[in-house]
Design a protein around this motif. Sequence first.
Motif, PDB file in Angstrom:
ATOM      1  N   MET A  67      30.638  25.458  46.312  1.00  0.00           N
ATOM      2  CA  MET A  67      31.337  24.534  47.189  1.00  0.00           C
ATOM      3  C   MET A  67      30.496  23.281  47.317  1.00  0.00           C
ATOM      4  SD  MET A  67      32.525  27.430  49.881  1.00  0.00           S
ATOM      5  CE  MET A  67      33.346  28.874  49.217  1.00  0.00           C
ATOM      6  N   ASN A  68      31.112  22.171  47.056  1.00  0.00           N
ATOM      7  CA  ASN A  68      30.331  20.995  46.762  1.00  0.00           C
ATOM      8  C   ASN A  68      30.473  19.876  47.765  1.00  0.00           C
ATOM      9  OD1 ASN A  68      33.062  20.959  45.595  1.00  0.00           O
ATOM     10  ND2 ASN A  68      32.530  18.874  45.044  1.00  0.00           N
ATOM     11  N   ALA A  69      31.025  20.146  48.924  1.00  0.00           N
ATOM     12  CA  ALA A  69      31.247  19.062  49.851  1.00  0.00           C
ATOM     13  C   ALA A  69      30.812  19.459  51.248  1.00  0.00           C
ATOM     14  CB  ALA A  69      32.720  18.675  49.856  1.00  0.00           C
ATOM     15  N   THR A  70      30.353  18.477  52.011  1.00  0.00           N
ATOM     16  CA  THR A  70      29.936  18.733  53.380  1.00  0.00           C
ATOM     17  C   THR A  70      30.347  17.575  54.256  1.00  0.00           C
ATOM     18  OG1 THR A  70      27.789  17.758  52.917  1.00  0.00           O
ATOM     19  CG2 THR A  70      27.962  20.134  52.715  1.00  0.00           C
ATOM     20  N   THR A  71      30.263  17.793  55.545  1.00  0.00           N
ATOM     21  CA  THR A  71      30.609  16.744  56.485  1.00  0.00           C
ATOM     22  C   THR A  71      29.643  15.583  56.358  1.00  0.00           C
ATOM     23  OG1 THR A  71      31.425  18.421  57.990  1.00  0.00           O
ATOM     24  CG2 THR A  71      30.997  16.253  58.919  1.00  0.00           C
ATOM     25  N   PRO A  72      30.112  14.350  56.293  1.00  0.00           N
ATOM     26  CA  PRO A  72      29.227  13.215  56.109  1.00  0.00           C
ATOM     27  C   PRO A  72      28.181  13.128  57.195  1.00  0.00           C
ATOM     28  CG  PRO A  72      31.526  12.580  55.850  1.00  0.00           C
ATOM     29  CD  PRO A  72      31.520  13.961  56.373  1.00  0.00           C
ATOM     30  N   THR A  73      26.988  12.693  56.794  1.00  0.00           N
ATOM     31  CA  THR A  73      25.920  12.533  57.777  1.00  0.00           C
ATOM     32  C   THR A  73      25.950  11.148  58.413  1.00  0.00           C
ATOM     33  OG1 THR A  73      24.449  11.807  56.006  1.00  0.00           O
ATOM     34  CG2 THR A  73      24.424  14.139  56.555  1.00  0.00           C
TER      35      THR A  73
ATOM     36  N   THR B 210      33.934  15.751  50.098  1.00  0.00           N
ATOM     37  CA  THR B 210      33.354  15.004  51.204  1.00  0.00           C
ATOM     38  C   THR B 210      31.960  14.536  50.821  1.00  0.00           C
ATOM     39  OG1 THR B 210      34.555  16.447  52.712  1.00  0.00           O
ATOM     40  CG2 THR B 210      32.846  15.047  53.657  1.00  0.00           C
ATOM     41  N   TYR B 211      31.685  13.262  51.072  1.00  0.00           N
ATOM     42  CA  TYR B 211      30.390  12.664  50.717  1.00  0.00           C
ATOM     43  C   TYR B 211      29.838  11.938  51.934  1.00  0.00           C
ATOM     44  CZ  TYR B 211      32.178  13.442  46.000  1.00  0.00           C
ATOM     45  OH  TYR B 211      32.693  14.019  44.853  1.00  0.00           O
ATOM     46  N   PRO B 212      28.496  11.912  52.068  1.00  0.00           N
ATOM     47  CA  PRO B 212      27.486  12.590  51.245  1.00  0.00           C
ATOM     48  C   PRO B 212      27.321  14.045  51.648  1.00  0.00           C
ATOM     49  CG  PRO B 212      26.394  11.344  52.960  1.00  0.00           C
ATOM     50  CD  PRO B 212      27.880  11.051  53.111  1.00  0.00           C
ATOM     51  N   MET B 213      26.665  14.844  50.797  1.00  0.00           N
ATOM     52  CA  MET B 213      26.408  16.229  51.121  1.00  0.00           C
ATOM     53  C   MET B 213      25.239  16.334  52.106  1.00  0.00           C
ATOM     54  SD  MET B 213      24.438  17.671  47.698  1.00  0.00           S
ATOM     55  CE  MET B 213      25.691  17.113  46.549  1.00  0.00           C
ATOM     56  N   GLU B 214      25.137  17.463  52.767  1.00  0.00           N
ATOM     57  CA  GLU B 214      24.023  17.707  53.673  1.00  0.00           C
ATOM     58  C   GLU B 214      22.866  18.363  52.923  1.00  0.00           C
ATOM     59  OE1 GLU B 214      25.518  20.028  56.867  1.00  0.00           O
ATOM     60  OE2 GLU B 214      26.350  18.303  57.936  1.00  0.00           O
TER      61      GLU B 214
ATOM     62  N   PHE C  76      23.916  20.168  39.526  1.00  0.00           N
ATOM     63  CA  PHE C  76      22.462  20.181  39.635  1.00  0.00           C
ATOM     64  C   PHE C  76      21.907  18.757  39.723  1.00  0.00           C
ATOM     65  CE2 PHE C  76      18.247  20.228  37.524  1.00  0.00           C
ATOM     66  CZ  PHE C  76      17.575  21.067  38.394  1.00  0.00           C
ATOM     67  N   ILE C  77      22.425  17.859  38.893  1.00  0.00           N
ATOM     68  CA  ILE C  77      21.967  16.465  38.900  1.00  0.00           C
ATOM     69  C   ILE C  77      22.308  15.791  40.224  1.00  0.00           C
ATOM     70  CG2 ILE C  77      22.247  14.213  37.807  1.00  0.00           C
ATOM     71  CD1 ILE C  77      22.719  15.681  35.169  1.00  0.00           C
ATOM     72  N   ARG C  78      23.505  16.050  40.743  1.00  0.00           N
ATOM     73  CA  ARG C  78      23.901  15.471  42.024  1.00  0.00           C
ATOM     74  C   ARG C  78      22.939  15.884  43.133  1.00  0.00           C
ATOM     75  NH1 ARG C  78      29.274  17.240  43.944  1.00  0.00           N
ATOM     76  NH2 ARG C  78      28.703  15.853  45.660  1.00  0.00           N
ATOM     77  N   SER C  79      22.549  17.151  43.140  1.00  0.00           N
ATOM     78  CA  SER C  79      21.630  17.645  44.168  1.00  0.00           C
ATOM     79  C   SER C  79      20.252  17.023  44.013  1.00  0.00           C
ATOM     80  CB  SER C  79      21.534  19.172  44.092  1.00  0.00           C
ATOM     81  OG  SER C  79      22.795  19.764  44.318  1.00  0.00           O
TER      82      SER C  79
ATOM     83  N   HIS D 256      21.384   7.555  52.334  1.00  0.00           N
ATOM     84  CA  HIS D 256      22.665   8.149  51.985  1.00  0.00           C
ATOM     85  C   HIS D 256      23.829   7.355  52.549  1.00  0.00           C
ATOM     86  CE1 HIS D 256      20.224  12.127  51.788  1.00  0.00           C
ATOM     87  NE2 HIS D 256      20.152  11.450  50.655  1.00  0.00           N
ATOM     88  N   THR D 257      23.601   6.094  52.856  1.00  0.00           N
ATOM     89  CA  THR D 257      24.676   5.233  53.329  1.00  0.00           C
ATOM     90  C   THR D 257      25.506   4.752  52.144  1.00  0.00           C
ATOM     91  OG1 THR D 257      23.293   3.245  53.199  1.00  0.00           O
ATOM     92  CG2 THR D 257      23.278   4.483  55.273  1.00  0.00           C
ATOM     93  N   ALA D 258      26.637   4.130  52.454  1.00  0.00           N
ATOM     94  CA  ALA D 258      27.566   3.699  51.403  1.00  0.00           C
ATOM     95  C   ALA D 258      26.937   2.689  50.455  1.00  0.00           C
ATOM     96  CB  ALA D 258      28.823   3.115  52.033  1.00  0.00           C
ATOM     97  N   SER D 259      25.959   1.911  50.940  1.00  0.00           N
ATOM     98  CA  SER D 259      25.332   0.887  50.094  1.00  0.00           C
ATOM     99  C   SER D 259      24.071   1.406  49.395  1.00  0.00           C
ATOM    100  CB  SER D 259      24.974  -0.331  50.943  1.00  0.00           C
ATOM    101  OG  SER D 259      24.100   0.036  52.005  1.00  0.00           O
ATOM    102  N   GLY D 260      23.692   2.657  49.674  1.00  0.00           N
ATOM    103  CA  GLY D 260      22.476   3.210  49.086  1.00  0.00           C
ATOM    104  C   GLY D 260      22.676   3.687  47.657  1.00  0.00           C
ATOM    105  N   ASP D 261      21.550   3.972  46.996  1.00  0.00           N
ATOM    106  CA  ASP D 261      21.602   4.409  45.591  1.00  0.00           C
ATOM    107  C   ASP D 261      22.317   5.746  45.434  1.00  0.00           C
ATOM    108  OD1 ASP D 261      20.271   2.145  44.774  1.00  0.00           O
ATOM    109  OD2 ASP D 261      18.276   3.090  44.836  1.00  0.00           O
ATOM    110  N   TYR D 262      22.182   6.618  46.428  1.00  0.00           N
ATOM    111  CA  TYR D 262      22.824   7.929  46.312  1.00  0.00           C
ATOM    112  C   TYR D 262      24.337   7.792  46.214  1.00  0.00           C
ATOM    113  CZ  TYR D 262      24.928  12.292  47.832  1.00  0.00           C
ATOM    114  OH  TYR D 262      25.734  13.393  47.937  1.00  0.00           O
ATOM    115  N   CYS D 263      24.934   7.018  47.124  1.00  0.00           N
ATOM    116  CA  CYS D 263      26.390   6.858  47.096  1.00  0.00           C
ATOM    117  C   CYS D 263      26.842   6.091  45.855  1.00  0.00           C
ATOM    118  CB  CYS D 263      26.867   6.151  48.366  1.00  0.00           C
ATOM    119  SG  CYS D 263      26.884   7.217  49.834  1.00  0.00           S
ATOM    120  N   LYS D 264      26.029   5.160  45.390  1.00  0.00           N
ATOM    121  CA  LYS D 264      26.367   4.466  44.145  1.00  0.00           C
ATOM    122  C   LYS D 264      26.447   5.451  42.985  1.00  0.00           C
ATOM    123  CE  LYS D 264      24.311   0.025  45.456  1.00  0.00           C
ATOM    124  NZ  LYS D 264      23.238  -0.971  45.179  1.00  0.00           N
ATOM    125  N   PHE D 265      25.490   6.380  42.968  1.00  0.00           N
ATOM    126  CA  PHE D 265      25.496   7.401  41.916  1.00  0.00           C
ATOM    127  C   PHE D 265      26.719   8.303  42.049  1.00  0.00           C
ATOM    128  CE2 PHE D 265      24.511  11.803  40.785  1.00  0.00           C
ATOM    129  CZ  PHE D 265      24.232  11.669  39.433  1.00  0.00           C
TER     130      PHE D 265
END
Length: 343
Positions: A1-7, A180-184, A254-257, A266-275
Amino acid sequence: MNATTPTTTTNETCVTIGNSPISDFLMAVYILAFVLGLTFNVLTLYPIWLQVKQQNVLGIFLLSLSVSDLLFIFTMPLWINYYRMDHKWGLGVTSCSVAGFFYYSNMYISIFLLCCISVDRCLVVSYPLHFRRYRTSSYAWILCSTVYVVVITFHIVILWNDNLTDTHDDNNDNDRCYETYPMENSMAVFNMVRVGIGFMLPLLVLAVSYWRVLATVGKSHGLNAQVKRKVRMLSFGVIGIFSFCFAPYHIILFIRSLVYFNNSDHTASGDYCKFERKVHFPFSCMLALSSLNCLVDPVLYVLVSNGVKNQLLLCRRRPPQMGTEECKLTSYKTEKQKVNALI
């Protein structure tokens, strides 16, 4: 299961999913999996059941695979509707959790049952005399029941501890299911464990088992070149199809984690969300690809077997006066017959 409540509590969206041809493509994949998976599993239930009545160990494994596949297939219309509505669930939190439960339970039940079959085939070839007394129908039922109980219990615990919230995202009017993004942090750790125990370990078991099968068959002087070639093709086919259905999804997961752990923003403008925005479409495609395992199982383990195909043809062509006993699948009694059943 690959989604969690956004932080994040801002109005920014980490991954925006709008109307696009991507949804139509994913819907087409699930429709294909639903139609072909339902057809193949229904068509092969009868010959599989005949094997079970003969207390054939392989038949019990096949029946367990088919039951798991059918349970997943019956929930597939929910996913078809989800992509038809352009990633809008609209059916509530509980239905999303139930659909995801059957999706991921089927994935890992299939993976571990494939491992059981590969180990069983390896022991049959490598230690036929020693293993024969332990290889009973009870042995097969216990293995299958254990796989079901462990996988189902594990996913129930996950859903219970998450209180059904990490599967369903209705923030910012998204109404997504398992997107749901981002994951916890806890889910990222869980994904890493899932890749290791749910994919890498089974893949290693499959590879070692069939390596042993190929080595043993290669040394046999009682088998001709054609039979040996068939065993090689089936062995490579199992590992290839296993990798085709499950490897792409687990690699991207695995790469996403990893990216999540290596980026603190982990904000919308951060590298994580861009990825995440870049890999969302490939990841969705790989997840859809994993659903095709429900039609691969019966094709690979039943239709490619000469013995089963011959029995199906006999049942289809037999005149009315022939008894049903002539259509029953018999046990594998000779070394060549065992090798023909190796997959």
